[in-house]
Design a protein around this motif. Structure first.
Motif, PDB file in Angstrom:
ATOM      1  N   ASP A  89       0.782  -1.092   0.038  1.00 28.36           N
ATOM      2  CA  ASP A  89       0.078   0.010  -0.038  1.00 28.36           C
ATOM      3  C   ASP A  89       1.015   1.196   0.042  1.00 28.36           C
ATOM      4  N   GLU A 149       4.618   0.001   8.830  1.00 25.38           N
ATOM      5  CA  GLU A 149       4.092   1.229   8.140  1.00 25.38           C
ATOM      6  C   GLU A 149       4.906   2.322   8.270  1.00 25.38           C
ATOM      7  N   LYS A 173       3.379  -0.695   4.293  1.00 28.13           N
ATOM      8  CA  LYS A 173       2.505   0.519   4.069  1.00 28.13           C
ATOM      9  C   LYS A 173       3.281   1.635   4.039  1.00 28.13           C
ATOM     10  N   THR A 205       5.772   0.653  13.509  1.00 33.28           N
ATOM     11  CA  THR A 205       5.015   1.731  12.864  1.00 33.28           C
ATOM     12  C   THR A 205       5.876   3.172  12.952  1.00 33.28           C
ATOM     13  N   ASN A 207      10.536  -6.906   6.798  1.00 35.22           N
ATOM     14  CA  ASN A 207       9.035  -6.975   7.387  1.00 35.22           C
ATOM     15  C   ASN A 207       8.388  -8.250   7.386  1.00 35.22           C
ATOM     16  N   GLN A 252       3.839  -6.410   9.645  1.00 39.16           N
ATOM     17  CA  GLN A 252       3.564  -5.326   8.706  1.00 39.16           C
ATOM     18  C   GLN A 252       4.566  -4.179   9.265  1.00 39.16           C
TER      19      GLN A 252
END
Length: 189
Positions: free
Chosen positions: A56, A96, A76, A129, A91, A94
């Motif tokens: 994404d 981000e 992402k 994140t 990764n 996930q």
């Protein structure tokens, strides 16, 4: 007495690959050509490939040469984020990267790890994140399960294994808070 026995390691436990071997091989071949190459391939080609393989990726993203992304479908990247030369994104979970964030040269976002207390050295992975507007300085390390808050900075060479609050500056190994980034910052803006 317990001791490590790597012959007992099972790489299928704790790692959900989610794609066939053919897809993984295809990604690795294209990654070698377009991402790991020192040639400055246009970012739009890299973004298109990442999206094709399930990432994404927002608008206006910049991806420099020699960026190593392990699993595109677990990535992402927000609008106008930058990934500097030789960034490594392991990764297994996930990862981000928020909008307007910069991950500088040779930084390592490591969402994969092993349980050193397990004789079989099993995976102990966790997501990462990076908040919007954060800056991960050159040659920094961000470990599994870490959240770097919005507008925070890790100075060059910093190592973090715990969450970093928003709008803070962290430095060192292990990274420690050394200040506030924006004195007049309002998270609601």
């Amino acid at each position: 007495m317990k001791k490590t026995d790597l012959s007992r390691f099972d790489g299928s436990i704790g790692l959900e690959r989610g794609r066939s071997k053919a897809v993984e091989i295809s990604w690795y071949l294209l990654k070698c050509l377009f991402f790991l190459s020192p040639l400055p391939w246009p970012t739009r080609i890299k973004v298109a490939l990442l999206r094709f393989f399930g990432a994404d990726v927002g608008e206006g993203v910049v991806i420099k040469p020699r960026v190593n992304i392990h699993f595109p479908r677990k990535l992402k990247v927000g609008d106008h984020a930058w990934l500097g030369e030789e960034v490594f994104i392991l990764n297994f979970e996930q990862v981000e990267v928020g909008a307007n964030s910069c991950v500088s040269q040779r930084s390592f976002l490591c969402a994969g790890n092993h349980d050193f207390r397990d004789e079989a050295f099993s995976f102990r992975n966790a997501p990462i994140t990076i908040g919007s507007g954060a800056w991960i300085g050159a040659q920094s390390f961000v470990g599994p399960g870490v959240t770097v808050g919005a507008e925070s900075v890790l100075t060059a060479g910093s190592i973090v294994s715990k969450d970093v609050p928003a709008n803070r500056i962290f430095a060192g190994n292990p990274a420690k808070e050394i200040g506030v980034r924006w004195k007049d910052w309002n998270a609601d803006c």
